[in-house]
Structures are given as structure tokens and as C-alpha cells.
Scaffold this motif. Structure first.
Motif, short mmCIF file in Angstrom:
data_model
loop_
_atom_site.label_atom_id
_atom_site.label_comp_id
_atom_site.label_asym_id
_atom_site.label_seq_id
_atom_site.Cartn_x
_atom_site.Cartn_y
_atom_site.Cartn_z
N SER A 121 15.79 16.74 -4.70
CA SER A 121 15.35 15.40 -5.07
C SER A 121 14.44 14.87 -3.97
O SER A 121 14.47 15.34 -2.84
N ALA A 122 13.65 13.88 -4.33
CA ALA A 122 12.74 13.22 -3.39
C ALA A 122 11.85 14.21 -2.65
O ALA A 122 11.60 14.06 -1.45
N VAL A 123 11.40 15.24 -3.36
CA VAL A 123 10.50 16.22 -2.74
C VAL A 123 9.09 15.64 -2.70
O VAL A 123 8.53 15.28 -3.74
N LYS A 124 8.54 15.55 -1.51
CA LYS A 124 7.21 14.94 -1.34
C LYS A 124 6.36 15.78 -0.40
O LYS A 124 6.88 16.44 0.50
N GLU A 125 5.06 15.73 -0.61
CA GLU A 125 4.11 16.37 0.28
C GLU A 125 3.23 15.29 0.93
O GLU A 125 2.88 14.31 0.28
N SER A 126 2.91 15.48 2.19
CA SER A 126 2.07 14.52 2.88
C SER A 126 1.23 15.24 3.92
O SER A 126 1.68 16.23 4.52
N ASP A 127 0.02 14.76 4.15
CA ASP A 127 -0.87 15.34 5.14
C ASP A 127 -0.66 14.66 6.48
O ASP A 127 -0.63 13.42 6.56
N ARG A 128 -0.52 15.46 7.54
CA ARG A 128 -0.29 14.94 8.88
C ARG A 128 -1.39 15.41 9.81
O ARG A 128 -1.71 16.60 9.87
N LEU A 129 -1.96 14.49 10.56
CA LEU A 129 -2.98 14.81 11.54
C LEU A 129 -2.31 15.49 12.73
O LEU A 129 -1.35 14.98 13.29
N THR A 130 -2.83 16.65 13.13
CA THR A 130 -2.26 17.36 14.27
C THR A 130 -3.15 17.35 15.50
O THR A 130 -2.67 17.49 16.62
N GLY A 131 -4.45 17.19 15.32
CA GLY A 131 -5.36 17.18 16.46
C GLY A 131 -6.66 16.49 16.13
O GLY A 131 -7.10 16.49 14.97
N VAL A 132 -7.29 15.91 17.13
CA VAL A 132 -8.56 15.21 16.92
C VAL A 132 -9.40 15.32 18.19
O VAL A 132 -8.86 15.38 19.30
N SER A 133 -10.70 15.37 18.03
CA SER A 133 -11.60 15.45 19.18
C SER A 133 -12.13 14.07 19.54
O SER A 133 -12.02 13.12 18.76
N GLU A 134 -12.73 13.96 20.70
CA GLU A 134 -13.47 12.76 21.05
C GLU A 134 -14.78 12.75 20.28
O GLU A 134 -15.27 13.78 19.82
N ARG A 135 -15.35 11.58 20.13
CA ARG A 135 -16.62 11.43 19.41
C ARG A 135 -17.72 12.20 20.15
O ARG A 135 -17.79 12.19 21.38
N GLU A 143 2.59 18.78 4.99
CA GLU A 143 4.04 18.95 5.10
C GLU A 143 4.70 18.71 3.74
O GLU A 143 4.21 17.95 2.91
N VAL A 144 5.83 19.36 3.56
CA VAL A 144 6.66 19.15 2.38
C VAL A 144 8.08 18.91 2.84
O VAL A 144 8.56 19.56 3.77
N ALA A 145 8.74 17.94 2.23
CA ALA A 145 10.10 17.60 2.62
C ALA A 145 10.88 17.18 1.37
O ALA A 145 10.31 16.70 0.39
N GLY A 146 12.20 17.36 1.44
CA GLY A 146 13.02 16.97 0.31
C GLY A 146 14.50 17.00 0.65
O GLY A 146 14.91 17.60 1.64
N ASP A 147 15.29 16.33 -0.18
CA ASP A 147 16.75 16.32 -0.05
C ASP A 147 17.34 17.34 -1.03
O ASP A 147 16.79 17.56 -2.13
N PHE A 148 18.42 17.97 -0.65
CA PHE A 148 19.01 18.97 -1.53
C PHE A 148 20.54 18.84 -1.56
O PHE A 148 21.17 18.29 -0.67
N ARG A 149 21.10 19.40 -2.64
CA ARG A 149 22.55 19.55 -2.79
C ARG A 149 22.81 20.98 -3.22
O ARG A 149 22.20 21.47 -4.18
N TYR A 150 23.69 21.64 -2.48
CA TYR A 150 24.08 23.02 -2.82
C TYR A 150 25.51 22.98 -3.33
O TYR A 150 26.44 22.61 -2.60
#
Length: 228
Positions: A59-73, A169-176
């Protein structure tokens, strides 16, 4: 070995495709090849291992983009040139599986999540049952974060530019749930795609990562920072 996604580049200039899966690993251990090692460690209070014939529900499985690195202008004059400013890391993605209840192999949890989102192409019920010979990097909680791409990129136009990297990234809650009624609940997170791009600070951008990169490195008030 099946890698976690491929590097996808986007840009505020135009589509520039150059080619190209929680802060700690908990809830069990996995082998370096992404397969379960049968360990019984975890954060749950129960020391017993979960059954081997249970079923996952997500449940509540979502994908989101995360910035990992950036340069100076970096400014390029007429005729363009090569962008050479290195990227500085702003976020390090780390796979994680957190559980409560009888312990589960994190690799098995991520295998189930991978099948859920279509990242893992397998008809096997569990990772242990998969006899295809494929190694799924997506299931490895010890996989290292992708390195920042600091290779020089050549552009034809003039302007102020910023390069960036990210992950999806992908994240979610689970029940086994086991046949005997015992259950394990938890949360899993990992990344599946490596992203990268270039921002022209003089042009408006729409992509979330591009806006974040512009906010960090473009001059305040430039077109790329408006609404970022």
C-alpha cells in the motif's frame, strides 16, 4: 546482472538524451548478490523468522525523483563549449527495509516490491525460488549509490548552465501474512532509475529536479528560478 535502471538525461534547453532503485538497512540481511542469506536479524521485537509461504500486500507505493548532485553555475560564451564544473552531492540514496514482527529477508521484500512495480521481471513466487540465473540489483540493500556523473558535456549555445544528477526512488508499506495468522509489517525504500540533466538558468524549467538544481545554483531572479 540486471542493473537498477539506466541514466536518463533531461535538460531545460531541449531533450538531451545521453543514455543510459530510510537511512539504514534494517529488517534483515542479504547477500552481496541481492539474494537472501537466511539471516534472522531485524528491528522487530520477535526473534522468530517469518514463514516461507506467506503473501505480501502493498500500500502507499509511490515513486519520487530526488536530486543527488548539482554543479555550480557555469557561463559559456558565444559558440558554447564544455561544462566542466564538478557536481557536489546533496543526497545519498540508500535502500532500506524496516520491519515489525517475525523477521523477513530484505532481499525478499524488495523482490516483492520490484514485482509490484514491474522492475523485477520474474514469475517466481520468491527470490529464493527464482532459478533464472538473473541477479537483481534492485533487491540488494547493500547496493551503492550511483556515482555523480562529472564527465564534461559540450553545448553549442551561450548562457549560464547548471548540471545535476538524481535518482527515482520508490517506497511503500507492506504486510506479509502467514497461513497461521502471523504477520510482519514494514516499509521499504530503494531507487530504480538514475537521472541527470542540464539547466539553462536563462530559461524556465518545469521538471522537479531541474527546478531544485536551479534554486540551488542559478542566480536568484533568473528565469529558471522563477516558481522553483
Amino acid at each position: 546482472m540486471r542493473d537498477i535502471g539506466s541514466r536518463i538525461w533531461a535538460t531545460g534547453l531541449a531533450a538531451l538524451v545521453l543514455g543510459a532503485g530510510l537511512t539504514a538497512c534494517t529488517g534483515g540481511t542479504g547477500g552481496g548478490d541481492g539474494r537472501p542469506d537466511g539471516g534472522a536479524s531485524g528491528t522487530g521485537t520477535a526473534a522468530a523468522k517469518a514463514c516461507g509461504d506467506g503473501t505480501y500486500s502493498w500500500s502507499a507505493v509511490k515513486e519520487s525523483d530526488r536530486l543527488t548532485g548539482v554543479s555550480e553555475r557555469e557561463r559559456l560564451g558565444a559558440g558554447g563549449g564544455a561544462l566542466r564544473n564538478p557536481l557536489e552531492r546533496v543526497y545519498t540514496p540508500r535502500p532500506s527495509v524496516r520491519t515489525e514482527g517475525p523477521t523477513l529477508s530484505p532481499a525478499e521484500v524488495l523482490f516483492s516490491l520490484g514485482k509490484k512495480i514491474g522492475e523485477v521481471d520474474s514469475t517466481a513466487r520468491t527470490l529464493a525460488d527464482d532459478d533464472s540465473g538473473t541477479t537483481y540489483a534492485f533487491t540488494d540493500v547493500h547496493v551503492k549509490a550511483p556515482p555523480l556523473d562529472n564527465g564534461a558535456v559540450r553545448l553549442d549555445g551561450a548562457g549560464d548552465f547548471v548540471t545535476y544528477d538524481g535518482v527515482r526512488e520508490v517506497a511503500g508499506d507492506f504486510r506479509y501474512s502467514c497461513p497461521d495468522g502471523r504477520t510482519t509489517t514494514g516499509h521499504a525504500r530503494t531507487w530504480r532509475v538514475v537521472l541527470g540533466g542540464i539547466v539553462n538558468c536563462g530559461e524556465a524549467v518545469e521538471a522537479r529536479l531541474a527546478r531544485q538544481a536551479a534554486r540551488l545554483s542559478c542566480e536568484t531572479g533568473s528565469a529558471a528560478t522563477k516558481g522553483a
